[in-house]
Motif scaffolding. Sequence first.
Motif, PDB file in Angstrom:
ATOM      1  N   MET A 160       9.085   3.854  -2.950  1.00  0.00           N
ATOM      2  CA  MET A 160       8.216   4.022  -1.783  1.00  0.00           C
ATOM      3  C   MET A 160       7.361   2.687  -1.510  1.00  0.00           C
ATOM      4  O   MET A 160       7.156   2.319  -0.069  1.00  0.00           O
ATOM      5  N   LEU A 161       6.987   1.948  -2.376  1.00  0.00           N
ATOM      6  CA  LEU A 161       6.159   0.889  -2.080  1.00  0.00           C
ATOM      7  C   LEU A 161       7.009  -0.265  -1.443  1.00  0.00           C
ATOM      8  O   LEU A 161       6.779  -0.997  -0.680  1.00  0.00           O
ATOM      9  N   GLU A 162       8.451  -0.017  -1.895  1.00  0.00           N
ATOM     10  CA  GLU A 162       9.200  -1.254  -1.023  1.00  0.00           C
ATOM     11  C   GLU A 162       9.263  -0.766   0.426  1.00  0.00           C
ATOM     12  O   GLU A 162       9.683  -1.742   1.138  1.00  0.00           O
ATOM     13  N   ALA A 163       9.497   0.418   0.726  1.00  0.00           N
ATOM     14  CA  ALA A 163       9.531   0.964   2.153  1.00  0.00           C
ATOM     15  C   ALA A 163       8.421   0.904   2.574  1.00  0.00           C
ATOM     16  O   ALA A 163       8.613   0.714   3.780  1.00  0.00           O
ATOM     17  N   ARG A 164       7.138   0.822   2.189  1.00  0.00           N
ATOM     18  CA  ARG A 164       6.262   0.535   2.827  1.00  0.00           C
ATOM     19  C   ARG A 164       5.943  -0.999   3.168  1.00  0.00           C
ATOM     20  O   ARG A 164       5.887  -1.462   4.318  1.00  0.00           O
ATOM     21  N   ASN A 165       6.687  -1.869   2.381  1.00  0.00           N
ATOM     22  CA  ASN A 165       6.698  -3.185   2.606  1.00  0.00           C
ATOM     23  C   ASN A 165       7.686  -3.546   3.836  1.00  0.00           C
ATOM     24  O   ASN A 165       7.468  -4.321   4.633  1.00  0.00           O
TER      25      ASN A 165
ATOM     26  N   GLU B 233       0.785  -3.579  -7.196  1.00  0.00           N
ATOM     27  CA  GLU B 233       0.290  -2.001  -6.682  1.00  0.00           C
ATOM     28  C   GLU B 233       0.956  -0.959  -7.472  1.00  0.00           C
ATOM     29  O   GLU B 233       0.270  -0.094  -7.660  1.00  0.00           O
TER      30      GLU B 233
ATOM     31  N   ARG C  36       8.313  -1.353   6.383  1.00  0.00           N
ATOM     32  CA  ARG C  36       7.217  -1.002   7.384  1.00  0.00           C
ATOM     33  C   ARG C  36       6.255  -2.007   7.754  1.00  0.00           C
ATOM     34  O   ARG C  36       6.255  -2.624   8.996  1.00  0.00           O
ATOM     35  N   ARG C  37       5.837  -2.682   6.961  1.00  0.00           N
ATOM     36  CA  ARG C  37       4.689  -3.906   7.110  1.00  0.00           C
ATOM     37  C   ARG C  37       5.436  -5.150   7.716  1.00  0.00           C
ATOM     38  O   ARG C  37       4.822  -5.719   8.485  1.00  0.00           O
TER      39      ARG C  37
ATOM     40  N   GLU D 114       3.246  -8.596   3.353  1.00  0.00           N
ATOM     41  CA  GLU D 114       3.780  -7.716   2.329  1.00  0.00           C
ATOM     42  C   GLU D 114       2.910  -7.512   1.187  1.00  0.00           C
ATOM     43  O   GLU D 114       1.910  -8.567   0.681  1.00  0.00           O
TER      44      GLU D 114
END
Length: 152
Positions: free
Chosen positions: A69-74, A90, A76-77, A84
Amino acid sequence: MRDTDGVVESAFLFVVLGVCAVGVLGALIAVATSRRDWARYGSDRLVLDSEAPRAPAAFRQRDEEVRQMLEARNARRRRRGEPELDVEAELARLTTVPEADDELREEIRQLVLARNHRRARKGLEPLDVEAEIERELVDLSGLASPPTHGAA
């Protein structure tokens, strides 16, 4: 025609009362035969998941899902042109048990003391209050790390 209307109305009353009686009888039979099921209600390990010991594999799976999920957030960022986040930092922040405030600790202490009082009335050994407070805090957070004693 008027004679049959009275017969239908009186028969309707008997039908309604009969259906109600059959329904009440069926409910009583269902309650009588399901008493054993209600005694076991809540004893399923899925229902009492918070009491089950947490396996190291479950923590690894949780960490892997959070990392994804954090990689997906990155991603999008990156698309928005934002900087990132460090995924590992995190992840560590999100999976660390937060420090409880004094008010929460006192509330849990009261809970444990009440539990000890009930245990004493049943003739059971009292629980270690401080250890139970820590266990409850870990259970409330849902972020406890796997036990380090034992082979994985």
